[in-house]
Design a protein around this motif. Sequence first.
Motif, PDB file in Angstrom:
ATOM      1  N   VAL A 104       4.529  13.412 -35.603  1.00 54.64           N
ATOM      2  CA  VAL A 104       4.097  12.018 -35.491  1.00 54.64           C
ATOM      3  C   VAL A 104       3.500  11.843 -34.101  1.00 54.64           C
ATOM      4  N   THR A 105       2.500  10.981 -33.989  1.00 56.87           N
ATOM      5  CA  THR A 105       1.944  10.685 -32.666  1.00 56.87           C
ATOM      6  C   THR A 105       1.462   9.243 -32.592  1.00 56.87           C
ATOM      7  N   THR A 106       1.486   8.736 -31.361  1.00 55.66           N
ATOM      8  CA  THR A 106       0.981   7.371 -31.150  1.00 55.66           C
ATOM      9  C   THR A 106      -0.475   7.408 -30.685  1.00 55.66           C
ATOM     10  N   ARG A 107      -1.064   8.598 -30.546  1.00 60.20           N
ATOM     11  CA  ARG A 107      -2.463   8.614 -30.091  1.00 60.20           C
ATOM     12  C   ARG A 107      -3.412   8.298 -31.244  1.00 60.20           C
ATOM     13  N   GLN A 108      -4.651   7.928 -30.863  1.00 56.81           N
ATOM     14  CA  GLN A 108      -5.686   7.595 -31.847  1.00 56.81           C
ATOM     15  C   GLN A 108      -6.101   8.830 -32.624  1.00 56.81           C
ATOM     16  N   ARG A 109      -6.446   8.619 -33.881  1.00 53.80           N
ATOM     17  CA  ARG A 109      -6.965   9.703 -34.694  1.00 53.80           C
ATOM     18  C   ARG A 109      -8.345  10.111 -34.189  1.00 53.80           C
ATOM     19  N   ARG A 110      -8.613  11.418 -34.079  1.00 53.82           N
ATOM     20  CA  ARG A 110      -9.956  11.873 -33.671  1.00 53.82           C
ATOM     21  C   ARG A 110     -10.822  12.044 -34.912  1.00 53.82           C
ATOM     22  N   PRO A 111     -12.155  12.033 -34.721  1.00 49.24           N
ATOM     23  CA  PRO A 111     -13.027  12.272 -35.881  1.00 49.24           C
ATOM     24  C   PRO A 111     -12.653  13.596 -36.543  1.00 49.24           C
ATOM     25  N   GLY A 112     -12.588  13.587 -37.850  1.00 52.00           N
ATOM     26  CA  GLY A 112     -12.264  14.826 -38.574  1.00 52.00           C
ATOM     27  C   GLY A 112     -10.774  15.013 -38.832  1.00 52.00           C
ATOM     28  N   GLU A 113      -9.943  14.280 -38.109  1.00 51.58           N
ATOM     29  CA  GLU A 113      -8.507  14.416 -38.333  1.00 51.58           C
ATOM     30  C   GLU A 113      -8.071  13.561 -39.526  1.00 51.58           C
ATOM     31  N   MET A 114      -7.057  14.054 -40.216  1.00 46.56           N
ATOM     32  CA  MET A 114      -6.593  13.332 -41.395  1.00 46.56           C
ATOM     33  C   MET A 114      -5.120  12.976 -41.234  1.00 46.56           C
ATOM     34  N   ASP A 115      -4.813  11.718 -41.532  1.00 48.45           N
ATOM     35  CA  ASP A 115      -3.424  11.258 -41.445  1.00 48.45           C
ATOM     36  C   ASP A 115      -2.583  12.016 -42.468  1.00 48.45           C
ATOM     37  N   GLY A 116      -1.461  12.549 -42.016  1.00 47.33           N
ATOM     38  CA  GLY A 116      -0.583  13.279 -42.928  1.00 47.33           C
ATOM     39  C   GLY A 116      -0.869  14.770 -42.945  1.00 47.33           C
ATOM     40  N   ARG A 117      -2.064  15.176 -42.552  1.00 48.90           N
ATOM     41  CA  ARG A 117      -2.394  16.604 -42.498  1.00 48.90           C
ATOM     42  C   ARG A 117      -2.315  17.111 -41.050  1.00 48.90           C
ATOM     43  N   ASP A 118      -3.034  16.424 -40.142  1.00 43.42           N
ATOM     44  CA  ASP A 118      -3.039  16.854 -38.733  1.00 43.42           C
ATOM     45  C   ASP A 118      -1.863  16.224 -37.987  1.00 43.42           C
ATOM     46  N   TYR A 119      -1.656  14.972 -38.224  1.00 44.81           N
ATOM     47  CA  TYR A 119      -0.542  14.219 -37.651  1.00 44.81           C
ATOM     48  C   TYR A 119      -0.201  13.089 -38.605  1.00 44.81           C
ATOM     49  N   HIS A 120       0.975  12.502 -38.396  1.00 46.03           N
ATOM     50  CA  HIS A 120       1.248  11.187 -38.958  1.00 46.03           C
ATOM     51  C   HIS A 120       0.961  10.231 -37.815  1.00 46.03           C
ATOM     52  N   ARG A 175     -14.336  25.810 -23.328  1.00 45.67           N
ATOM     53  CA  ARG A 175     -13.841  25.489 -24.683  1.00 45.67           C
ATOM     54  C   ARG A 175     -13.534  23.996 -24.809  1.00 45.67           C
ATOM     55  N   LEU A 176     -13.018  23.419 -23.739  1.00 47.93           N
ATOM     56  CA  LEU A 176     -12.702  21.983 -23.790  1.00 47.93           C
ATOM     57  C   LEU A 176     -13.980  21.155 -23.895  1.00 47.93           C
ATOM     58  N   HIS A 177     -15.056  21.614 -23.195  1.00 51.64           N
ATOM     59  CA  HIS A 177     -16.329  20.883 -23.255  1.00 51.64           C
ATOM     60  C   HIS A 177     -16.996  21.033 -24.609  1.00 51.64           C
ATOM     61  N   THR A 178     -16.997  22.279 -25.140  1.00 50.40           N
ATOM     62  CA  THR A 178     -17.708  22.488 -26.406  1.00 50.40           C
ATOM     63  C   THR A 178     -16.986  21.817 -27.563  1.00 50.40           C
ATOM     64  N   ARG A 179     -15.707  21.592 -27.408  1.00 46.05           N
ATOM     65  CA  ARG A 179     -14.977  20.884 -28.455  1.00 46.05           C
ATOM     66  C   ARG A 179     -15.521  19.464 -28.603  1.00 46.05           C
ATOM     67  N   ALA A 180     -15.922  18.892 -27.442  1.00 51.40           N
ATOM     68  CA  ALA A 180     -16.716  17.654 -27.397  1.00 51.40           C
ATOM     69  C   ALA A 180     -16.132  16.451 -28.123  1.00 51.40           C
ATOM     70  N   GLN A 181     -14.875  16.550 -28.469  1.00 53.46           N
ATOM     71  CA  GLN A 181     -14.304  15.382 -29.150  1.00 53.46           C
ATOM     72  C   GLN A 181     -13.733  14.399 -28.140  1.00 53.46           C
TER      73      GLN A 181
END
Length: 213
Positions: free
Chosen positions: A44-60, A140-146
């Motif tokens: 579970v996390t209180t952070r915002q969902r990133r583009p491409g992330e799915m609730d229940g799959r990547d985090y709740h 790698r952090l830059h190319t992830r670009a999210q």
Amino acid sequence: MRAPININRRGLMLVLSSPSGAGKTTIARQLLEMESDLHLSVSVTTRQRRPGEMDGRDYHFIDIEAFRLMINRDELLEHAKVFDHYYGTPREAVEKRLAVGQDILFDIDWQGTQQLRQRAESDLVSVFILPPDMRELEKRLHTRAQDSAEVVAKRMSKASDEISHWAEYDYVVVNDDMERCLANVHAILRAERLKRHRGQGLVEFVKSLREGL
Ligand code: 5GP
């Protein structure tokens, strides 16, 4: 070839930690694809969902109130604040799987790993993944670009904090090559599954061998 003999065993908790950008998420995904008996612990996390992330799959994705409630009800096996947000591991799913011999993969930080060690050391297998060098990590952090440039800068400064905990882990693997790193983590998992203390069914099995049954 003869069918495998399945000896009852308790599941294990495979923790992967690393600074952001060291390739941990890719390794985790590939490992889950290779091993149908390995299940991801969805935090579970209180952070915002990133583009491409799915609730229940990547985090709740939950709010701070729901997070507090889970702590108060002792529903989290561990929890920590990472980069201004809260993260935690729901307890129930983990305990059920371990009891029936299923293995669980955790993508959590050093704070969470310390708590799991305190609570369930004999079930824990902890692996720290190091980047080959810090420039590669930044790239790698830059190319992830999210994330925004500001977030990337913050994560870079946090990376050396995270790395300073390497010696608390059972295994340390350098991710100089993704395939090699994956093969090493896979080898760790396969060997750890065979540890004698996990083999709850071993006593019975050896007894039946000796009695010729
Ligand atoms: P991200 O926001 O990039 O998905 O994750 C940030 C950091 O939080 C990563 O290092 C990740 O391993 C860690 N993290 C994710 N879930 C948990 C959790 O349930 N507990 C703890 N302690 N750390 C977590």
